[in-house]
Design a protein around this motif. Structure first.
Motif, mmCIF file in Angstrom:
data_model
loop_
_atom_site.group_PDB
_atom_site.id
_atom_site.type_symbol
_atom_site.label_atom_id
_atom_site.label_comp_id
_atom_site.label_asym_id
_atom_site.label_seq_id
_atom_site.Cartn_x
_atom_site.Cartn_y
_atom_site.Cartn_z
ATOM 1 N N PHE A 427 -9.673 7.500 9.964
ATOM 2 C CA PHE A 427 -10.544 5.616 10.317
ATOM 3 C C PHE A 427 -10.186 4.790 11.252
ATOM 4 O O PHE A 427 -10.920 4.506 12.244
ATOM 5 C CB PHE A 427 -9.863 4.991 8.501
ATOM 6 N N ARG A 428 -9.213 5.455 11.945
ATOM 7 C CA ARG A 428 -9.345 4.930 13.229
ATOM 8 C C ARG A 428 -10.409 5.873 14.462
ATOM 9 O O ARG A 428 -10.578 5.148 14.889
ATOM 10 C CB ARG A 428 -8.077 5.726 14.231
ATOM 11 N N GLU A 429 -10.457 7.116 14.425
ATOM 12 C CA GLU A 429 -11.206 7.345 15.286
ATOM 13 C C GLU A 429 -12.302 7.298 14.836
ATOM 14 O O GLU A 429 -13.089 6.920 15.954
ATOM 15 C CB GLU A 429 -11.770 8.695 14.445
ATOM 16 N N ASP A 430 -13.216 6.919 13.711
ATOM 17 C CA ASP A 430 -14.255 6.272 13.269
ATOM 18 C C ASP A 430 -14.517 5.131 13.567
ATOM 19 O O ASP A 430 -15.357 4.944 13.920
ATOM 20 C CB ASP A 430 -14.514 6.694 11.115
ATOM 21 N N LEU A 431 -13.266 4.302 14.095
ATOM 22 C CA LEU A 431 -13.660 2.949 13.783
ATOM 23 C C LEU A 431 -13.953 2.740 15.774
ATOM 24 O O LEU A 431 -14.763 1.696 16.158
ATOM 25 C CB LEU A 431 -12.132 2.173 13.951
ATOM 26 N N ASP A 432 -12.925 3.747 16.483
ATOM 27 C CA ASP A 432 -12.921 3.812 18.109
ATOM 28 C C ASP A 432 -14.556 4.177 17.980
ATOM 29 O O ASP A 432 -14.926 3.634 19.376
ATOM 30 C CB ASP A 432 -11.821 4.975 18.478
ATOM 31 N N ALA A 433 -14.642 5.382 17.767
ATOM 32 C CA ALA A 433 -16.550 6.439 17.245
ATOM 33 C C ALA A 433 -17.347 5.061 17.683
ATOM 34 O O ALA A 433 -18.322 4.810 18.395
ATOM 35 C CB ALA A 433 -16.605 6.953 17.383
ATOM 36 N N GLU A 434 -17.098 4.145 17.097
ATOM 37 C CA GLU A 434 -18.331 3.144 16.659
ATOM 38 C C GLU A 434 -18.304 2.120 17.803
ATOM 39 O O GLU A 434 -19.349 1.550 18.397
ATOM 40 C CB GLU A 434 -18.525 1.827 14.923
ATOM 41 N N MET A 435 -17.083 1.747 18.530
ATOM 42 C CA MET A 435 -16.515 0.196 19.100
ATOM 43 C C MET A 435 -17.506 1.183 20.273
ATOM 44 O O MET A 435 -18.081 0.018 21.228
ATOM 45 C CB MET A 435 -15.642 0.317 19.258
ATOM 46 N N ASP A 443 -17.144 2.266 26.211
ATOM 47 C CA ASP A 443 -17.494 3.052 26.440
ATOM 48 C C ASP A 443 -16.814 4.201 27.928
ATOM 49 O O ASP A 443 -16.485 5.008 27.540
ATOM 50 C CB ASP A 443 -18.717 3.652 26.069
ATOM 51 N N ASP A 444 -17.230 3.628 28.818
ATOM 52 C CA ASP A 444 -16.791 3.650 29.979
ATOM 53 C C ASP A 444 -15.652 3.776 30.525
ATOM 54 O O ASP A 444 -14.912 4.488 31.751
ATOM 55 C CB ASP A 444 -17.798 2.450 30.785
ATOM 56 N N LEU A 445 -14.765 2.852 29.975
ATOM 57 C CA LEU A 445 -13.082 2.697 30.243
ATOM 58 C C LEU A 445 -12.877 3.873 29.626
ATOM 59 O O LEU A 445 -11.493 4.193 30.272
ATOM 60 C CB LEU A 445 -13.250 1.203 29.606
ATOM 61 N N ILE A 446 -13.086 4.203 28.233
ATOM 62 C CA ILE A 446 -12.434 5.220 27.791
ATOM 63 C C ILE A 446 -12.779 6.356 27.874
ATOM 64 O O ILE A 446 -11.668 7.690 28.668
ATOM 65 C CB ILE A 446 -13.223 5.531 26.016
ATOM 66 N N SER A 447 -14.033 6.805 28.560
ATOM 67 C CA SER A 447 -14.268 8.494 29.163
ATOM 68 C C SER A 447 -13.766 8.226 30.876
ATOM 69 O O SER A 447 -13.278 9.452 31.099
ATOM 70 C CB SER A 447 -16.092 8.353 28.860
ATOM 71 N N GLY A 448 -13.848 6.809 31.155
ATOM 72 C CA GLY A 448 -12.949 6.910 32.433
ATOM 73 C C GLY A 448 -11.800 7.132 32.472
ATOM 74 O O GLY A 448 -10.375 7.144 33.430
ATOM 75 N N ASN A 449 -10.924 7.322 31.580
ATOM 76 C CA ASN A 449 -9.271 7.243 31.249
ATOM 77 C C ASN A 449 -8.676 5.780 32.059
ATOM 78 O O ASN A 449 -7.820 5.809 32.298
ATOM 79 C CB ASN A 449 -9.184 8.693 32.266
ATOM 80 N N ILE A 450 -9.749 4.861 31.467
ATOM 81 C CA ILE A 450 -8.541 3.577 32.214
ATOM 82 C C ILE A 450 -8.222 3.021 31.058
ATOM 83 O O ILE A 450 -7.166 2.383 31.375
ATOM 84 C CB ILE A 450 -9.994 2.434 32.568
#
Length: 499
Positions: A427-435, A443-450
């Motif tokens: 559920f958490r993974e799907d919630l985060d993926a939609e965000m 998206d940039d902050l997640i993929s950039g490890n910020i």
């Protein structure tokens, strides 16, 4: 069929025909409102200070009247509160709607003799549109309940002061008063839980057909009835057929509310505010809200991404685009000028002009420049629940965790589940993926490890009710912010998490 149900149909036809007329000429309608407001207020203190006599166009108005929030307009409002006439609007207001602001403490929003009729007609016309579009009117013959604040008022320098819902309660048309619940005496009870128990006593054996209120407090009413009887609401109120609500997005509450009722019923969303009645849902097959262009309010719109600029773009109704988030600015027949109500809206139709409310302009998370808004967190949660249909969410709020004890910062979701997802990690993974999908900055902050992926903090049952009670804001028109850019709420609600 009773007399109310019978008479409502020709009245609905008349009201909707007038509505179609002004809606077909949005520019002309707003121009008439604009001219009326300027002419009416040009001899007030505000009108003289801002040279209303010299205003011939909207461009003139923008040069003279800046956008202000309550705090910035407070010097004028304080004079009105002190009892001085002709400050923001001719004479004195009939009422002050007393609200609690997030930054300004107690706010006193003026309601004039010119504006109060529109507060009433907005709610009335929402019901009449429903009658017109569906042909259903028999609900008007049953008992109608409005879960609202106390109608008791105090006096302040000769002006009545109360909560908006309480003020409006005094203006419920006489033909509805005989079937209105709860009683005046019950409505005056200040303690929400005591009031709710008394409302149940007054309504549990009545033929309830319409129930109105903010969804979380209606849910609390339903939960207490079910706890007492062991039955679904449809078995207690078999003729209950229409739910009217406003103040919050219905989607996060919808599944739980209908599960409590035991059947799907029609609903109408309204968009009332102390500053004016702004819009209502005029069609059952769409959640879009008809913007009321003929209700004594001249609207302006600022693109949300420019709102905090020194000189943001200000647009009238002719200049807006579909699909853009705008901060809603109001000029009203109660004397609010260039007034930022704090809400964000998005146009989804221009024929007629219909909107959806997308959040609060100052309720966002941008601890790292992501600028996540209410619309995005609500959409993401709806998506996650659709992927895990066994899940039921009661309430939630989101805050940044900038300084975790270990690891990268993250967004912390405080969620009270009625029914947990079978796999909360999925559920958490799907919630985060939609965000990530909804917000490119996130998206940039997640993929950039910020930032790391969001975390869910499950809350114990009744957590948010307990929190609202702890801060003295249980019931009435009080609402929990969907998200915040700081930890003020988050740090307080931590004590109500599941252990």
């Amino acid at each position: 069929m009773g007399i109310r149900a019978i008479l409502s149909k020709p009245i609905a036809n008349f009201v909707v025909s007038k509505q179609k007329k002004w809606a077909s000429d949005p520019s002309g309608t707003q121009q008439k409102v604009f001219k009326y407001l300027i002419d009416k207020a040009k001899h007030t203190a505000f009108g003289r200070d801002h040279d209303f006599a010299g205003i011939k166009s909207y461009e003139d108005f923008k040069k003279r009247v800046p956008v202000r929030d309550y705090e910035e307009l407070k010097s004028y409002i304080e004079k009105v509160v002190d009892g001085q006439p002709d400050i923001l609007w001719p004479d004195k207001p009939l009422y002050f709607a007393k609200t609690s602001g997030t930054t300004s403490g107690i706010k006193y929003i003026p309601i004039s003799k010119e504006s109060i009729p529109y507060h009433i007609s907005g709610a009335r016309d929402a019901l009449l549109n429903y009658v017109y579009n569906t042909g259903k009117s028999i609900f008007l013959d049953g008992k109608l309940i409005f879960l609202s604040g106390s109608p008791e008022m105090e006096m302040k320098n000769g002006i009545h002061v109360g909560r908006l819902s309480g003020i409006v309660n005094h203006h419920v048309p006489g033909y509805l008063r005989t079937n209105q619940k709860p009683s005046y005496q019950t409505n005056c009870i200040e303690d929400w839980e005591e009031k709710l128990d008394t409302i149940i006593e007054e309504t549990i054996d009545q033929r309830m057909t319409l129930i109105s209120g903010i969804p979380p407090w209606v849910q609390m009413y339903f939960d207490r009835i079910t706890a007492r009887t062991g039955k679904k609401i449809k078995d207690i109120f078999p003729d209950f057929s229409l739910f009217v609500y406003g103040g919050v997005n219905f989607e996060p509450y919808k599944a739980k509310l209908f599960e409590s009722i035991g059947k799907k019923i029609d609903s109408i969303e309204t968009y009332p505010a102390s500053e004016g009645f702004i819009a209502f849902q005029d069609q059952q097959d769409s959640n879009q809200l008809l913007l009321l262009l003929n209700s004594g309010i001249f609207y302006e719109f600022i693109p949300a991404d420019e709102y905090f600029n020194e000189n943001p773009t200000r647009l009238n109704i002719n200049e807006v685009q579909l699909g853009v988030n705008y901060a809603l600015i109001m000029n009203t027949n109660a004397g609010l000028w260039g007034y930022s109500i704090g809400d964000m809206i998005k146009f989804v139709s221009k024929d007629p002009y219909r909107i959806i409310v997308t959040g609060r302009i100052k309720h966002f998370i941008s601890a790292f420049g992501e600028h996540v808004i209410g619309e995005e967190v609500e959409k993401a949660l709806k998506f996650a629940v659709s992927k895990h249909p066994e899940t039921e969410v009661i309430e939630f709020t989101v805050a940044p965790q900038v300084t975790p004890k270990e690891g990268l910062p993250y967004h912390q979701w405080f969620i009270e589940f009625n029914k947990f997802p079978n796999d909360i990690n999925a559920f958490r993974e799907d919630l985060d993926a939609e965000m990530v999908r909804l917000n490119t900055y996130y998206d940039d902050l997640i993929s950039g490890n910020i930032l790391r992926k969001l975390e869910i903090t499950p809350m114990k049952k009744g957590a948010f009710i307990d929190y609202m009670k702890s801060i003295g804001k249980l019931g009435g028109q009080n609402k929990l912010p969907r998200l915040a850019n700081d930890r003020k709420i988050a740090d307080q609600i931590e004590q109500f998490k599941q252990v």
